[in-house]
Scaffold this motif. Sequence first.
Motif, PDB file in Angstrom:
ATOM      1  N   SER A 210      49.516  41.564  50.752  1.00 40.14           N
ATOM      2  CA  SER A 210      48.760  41.290  49.534  1.00 40.14           C
ATOM      3  C   SER A 210      49.651  40.787  48.409  1.00 40.14           C
ATOM      4  O   SER A 210      50.795  41.222  48.258  1.00 40.14           O
ATOM      5  N   CYS A 211      49.077  39.884  47.594  1.00 34.08           N
ATOM      6  CA  CYS A 211      49.758  39.419  46.376  1.00 34.08           C
ATOM      7  C   CYS A 211      49.362  40.272  45.182  1.00 34.08           C
ATOM      8  O   CYS A 211      49.868  40.038  44.074  1.00 34.08           O
ATOM      9  N   GLY A 212      48.453  41.253  45.389  1.00 31.79           N
ATOM     10  CA  GLY A 212      47.921  41.979  44.253  1.00 31.79           C
ATOM     11  C   GLY A 212      47.086  41.040  43.403  1.00 31.79           C
ATOM     12  O   GLY A 212      46.404  40.154  43.915  1.00 31.79           O
ATOM     13  N   PRO A 213      47.117  41.174  42.088  1.00 30.57           N
ATOM     14  CA  PRO A 213      46.364  40.243  41.241  1.00 30.57           C
ATOM     15  C   PRO A 213      47.004  38.855  41.271  1.00 30.57           C
ATOM     16  O   PRO A 213      48.229  38.724  41.300  1.00 30.57           O
ATOM     17  N   VAL A 214      46.180  37.821  41.273  1.00 31.13           N
ATOM     18  CA  VAL A 214      46.711  36.462  41.203  1.00 31.13           C
ATOM     19  C   VAL A 214      47.231  36.210  39.791  1.00 31.13           C
ATOM     20  O   VAL A 214      46.820  36.863  38.836  1.00 31.13           O
ATOM     21  N   GLN A 215      48.122  35.249  39.685  1.00 32.48           N
ATOM     22  CA  GLN A 215      48.680  34.869  38.396  1.00 32.48           C
ATOM     23  C   GLN A 215      47.974  33.605  37.900  1.00 32.48           C
ATOM     24  O   GLN A 215      47.936  32.602  38.614  1.00 32.48           O
ATOM     25  N   CYS A 216      47.391  33.681  36.714  1.00 30.47           N
ATOM     26  CA  CYS A 216      46.720  32.502  36.177  1.00 30.47           C
ATOM     27  C   CYS A 216      47.150  32.285  34.734  1.00 30.47           C
ATOM     28  O   CYS A 216      47.616  33.207  34.069  1.00 30.47           O
ATOM     29  N   GLN A 217      47.025  31.037  34.273  1.00 27.93           N
ATOM     30  CA  GLN A 217      47.363  30.775  32.881  1.00 27.93           C
ATOM     31  C   GLN A 217      46.215  31.241  31.994  1.00 27.93           C
ATOM     32  O   GLN A 217      45.094  31.435  32.455  1.00 27.93           O
ATOM     33  N   THR A 218      46.493  31.433  30.736  1.00 26.17           N
ATOM     34  CA  THR A 218      45.486  31.931  29.803  1.00 26.17           C
ATOM     35  C   THR A 218      44.220  31.074  29.889  1.00 26.17           C
ATOM     36  O   THR A 218      44.263  29.864  29.697  1.00 26.17           O
TER      37      THR A 218
ATOM     38  N   CYS B 203      41.007  47.451  42.633  1.00 28.63           N
ATOM     39  CA  CYS B 203      40.813  46.009  42.503  1.00 28.63           C
ATOM     40  C   CYS B 203      41.428  45.508  41.202  1.00 28.63           C
ATOM     41  O   CYS B 203      41.385  46.193  40.177  1.00 28.63           O
ATOM     42  N   ALA B 204      42.031  44.344  41.289  1.00 28.90           N
ATOM     43  CA  ALA B 204      42.692  43.729  40.143  1.00 28.90           C
ATOM     44  C   ALA B 204      42.744  42.238  40.428  1.00 28.90           C
ATOM     45  O   ALA B 204      43.573  41.786  41.202  1.00 28.90           O
ATOM     46  N   LEU B 205      41.844  41.485  39.824  1.00 28.21           N
ATOM     47  CA  LEU B 205      41.694  40.087  40.220  1.00 28.21           C
ATOM     48  C   LEU B 205      42.832  39.204  39.748  1.00 28.21           C
ATOM     49  O   LEU B 205      43.391  38.437  40.537  1.00 28.21           O
ATOM     50  N   SER B 206      43.189  39.281  38.461  1.00 24.93           N
ATOM     51  CA  SER B 206      44.178  38.328  37.966  1.00 24.93           C
ATOM     52  C   SER B 206      44.913  38.868  36.751  1.00 24.93           C
ATOM     53  O   SER B 206      44.430  39.751  36.047  1.00 24.93           O
ATOM     54  N   MET B 207      46.099  38.295  36.543  1.00 25.26           N
ATOM     55  CA  MET B 207      46.886  38.567  35.349  1.00 25.26           C
ATOM     56  C   MET B 207      47.122  37.234  34.656  1.00 25.26           C
ATOM     57  O   MET B 207      47.451  36.241  35.312  1.00 25.26           O
ATOM     58  N   MET B 208      46.958  37.196  33.338  1.00 23.92           N
ATOM     59  CA  MET B 208      47.069  35.932  32.607  1.00 23.92           C
ATOM     60  C   MET B 208      48.393  35.839  31.859  1.00 23.92           C
ATOM     61  O   MET B 208      48.887  36.829  31.318  1.00 23.92           O
ATOM     62  N   SER B 209      48.913  34.607  31.845  1.00 24.95           N
ATOM     63  CA  SER B 209      50.168  34.337  31.149  1.00 24.95           C
ATOM     64  C   SER B 209      50.017  33.102  30.283  1.00 24.95           C
ATOM     65  O   SER B 209      49.450  32.091  30.719  1.00 24.95           O
ATOM     66  N   GLY B 210      50.573  33.179  29.075  1.00 26.68           N
ATOM     67  CA  GLY B 210      50.519  32.043  28.170  1.00 26.68           C
ATOM     68  C   GLY B 210      51.784  31.211  28.159  1.00 26.68           C
ATOM     69  O   GLY B 210      51.800  30.109  27.615  1.00 26.68           O
ATOM     70  N   ASN B 211      52.850  31.740  28.779  1.00 20.89           N
ATOM     71  CA  ASN B 211      54.113  30.996  28.832  1.00 20.89           C
ATOM     72  C   ASN B 211      54.980  31.574  29.944  1.00 20.89           C
ATOM     73  O   ASN B 211      54.605  32.546  30.613  1.00 20.89           O
ATOM     74  N   ALA B 212      56.161  30.987  30.132  1.00 22.40           N
ATOM     75  CA  ALA B 212      57.028  31.374  31.244  1.00 22.40           C
ATOM     76  C   ALA B 212      57.499  32.819  31.127  1.00 22.40           C
ATOM     77  O   ALA B 212      57.598  33.532  32.136  1.00 22.40           O
ATOM     78  N   ASP B 213      57.793  33.274  29.903  1.00 23.04           N
ATOM     79  CA  ASP B 213      58.258  34.655  29.744  1.00 23.04           C
ATOM     80  C   ASP B 213      57.170  35.658  30.112  1.00 23.04           C
ATOM     81  O   ASP B 213      57.442  36.673  30.763  1.00 23.04           O
ATOM     82  N   GLU B 214      55.936  35.377  29.700  1.00 25.69           N
ATOM     83  CA  GLU B 214      54.841  36.264  30.067  1.00 25.69           C
ATOM     84  C   GLU B 214      54.622  36.249  31.576  1.00 25.69           C
ATOM     85  O   GLU B 214      54.343  37.298  32.179  1.00 25.69           O
ATOM     86  N   LEU B 215      54.741  35.084  32.184  1.00 25.15           N
ATOM     87  CA  LEU B 215      54.575  34.995  33.637  1.00 25.15           C
ATOM     88  C   LEU B 215      55.645  35.806  34.352  1.00 25.15           C
ATOM     89  O   LEU B 215      55.354  36.527  35.317  1.00 25.15           O
ATOM     90  N   ARG B 216      56.867  35.723  33.875  1.00 27.86           N
ATOM     91  CA  ARG B 216      57.943  36.495  34.503  1.00 27.86           C
ATOM     92  C   ARG B 216      57.631  37.991  34.442  1.00 27.86           C
ATOM     93  O   ARG B 216      57.779  38.719  35.431  1.00 27.86           O
TER      94      ARG B 216
END
Length: 408
Positions: free
Chosen positions: A126-134, A159-172
């Motif tokens: 599993s990847c857990g929640p997917v990573q998506c942009q804001t 369950c945890a569908l997605s995590m949102m990131s607004g920039n590279a630091d948040e994504l990291r």
Amino acid sequence: MGRFQVVGATVVDGSGRDPAKVDVSIEDGHIARLGASSAHGERLDAEGLTMTPGLIDAHVHLGLSSLIRPQFSFQISAAEIAADIFATAGATLDAGFTTVRDTGGIDGGVVTTIAKGKVRGPRVLSCGPVQCQTGGHGYYGADWEPTELWSSHHLPGLCALSMMSGNADELRGNVREAFRRGASFLKLCVTGGVVGAHDRLTDTQFTVEEIAVAVQEAAARGTYVTVHAHNNEGVRNAVEAGVRCVEHGTDLDASTAALMATREVALVPTFAVVEQLLHDTAGAGLDESTRHRVMGVRERMTEALAVAKEAGVRIGLGSDLIGPAQNRRGEELRLRAELETPMEALVAATKTNAEILGLSGEVGSIAPGMRADLVLWKGDPLEDPELFADPSNAIVVVQAGRVVKDLR
């Protein structure tokens, strides 16, 4: 059964070689030998049945076994969501799929619960929640809801569908959190999607530099990144950034396919979900606008499959089914058999998927030393691929040397 033989079956070993009638001896969860054996132990009579390796689905969403929007807007209880997830896991096993790669929706507790044997299900990566942009694909919050509240829709451990990131630091930070919660690989959404709320298929999401941050973090843990990508620009950005796999690839062109082949990036097309959304949009809990989005996707994905094959891209197989109707997961093999040969579809769902998941040498073929993940089919699915689509045709399912389904 700790030690037993399966005798009389016609064996299709997952390598692409012609079927052969051979006995298979199983000991301590692994295939001990092929051919007749004088060893003592139980004998499982499989005369007239066809044996394949346990199937692998490289794109599942166990955590989306309820209706998506009601689930993530608190209209369904945690108890019902859990029941739906575990029912789908059991149905997946009964359909002959002994290993799956969950590409977004479940949290780590589901993987652990199935692995402990507390509920029936396949082996789950599993990847857990997917990573998506804001505001990108994977975000289903209401238009009025502040994005920072989206994570409150998660049910930790379930369950945890997605995590949102607004920039590279948040994504990291988010991918590190995903690994902390048990992810074994990462998935990013780099384009819009068919089942979207705030995006279009033509949208390109995350920059090359942002995607590369996730690749760097995955590499530091000895694993990889796969991406949800429909349009060609998004695919190319991901390949340039160093991902190892592309999901869907609907508008893949020849030059990007050639780059994928050169960099050994795999493709996992997903035809079953397209058929599902075309023919039963409401059954997946979606409105008619989703059906309009999917129109033409199958034709373009078929073209992309041909382009990828011509370029020499490694091509796996994934169903991507969503909602409660996930019992006919083998429909993906039937659909692929229409576009290729039944043998090619089976190899994609066994040997090739094992390679993509990093499990080559463990599962995906019938050979001494491999885990004993096996399916005995009523009839010959290479002659009649429709057999793959109906779980009742999977007469016996063996997972890690244990008989987990037996309809003889």
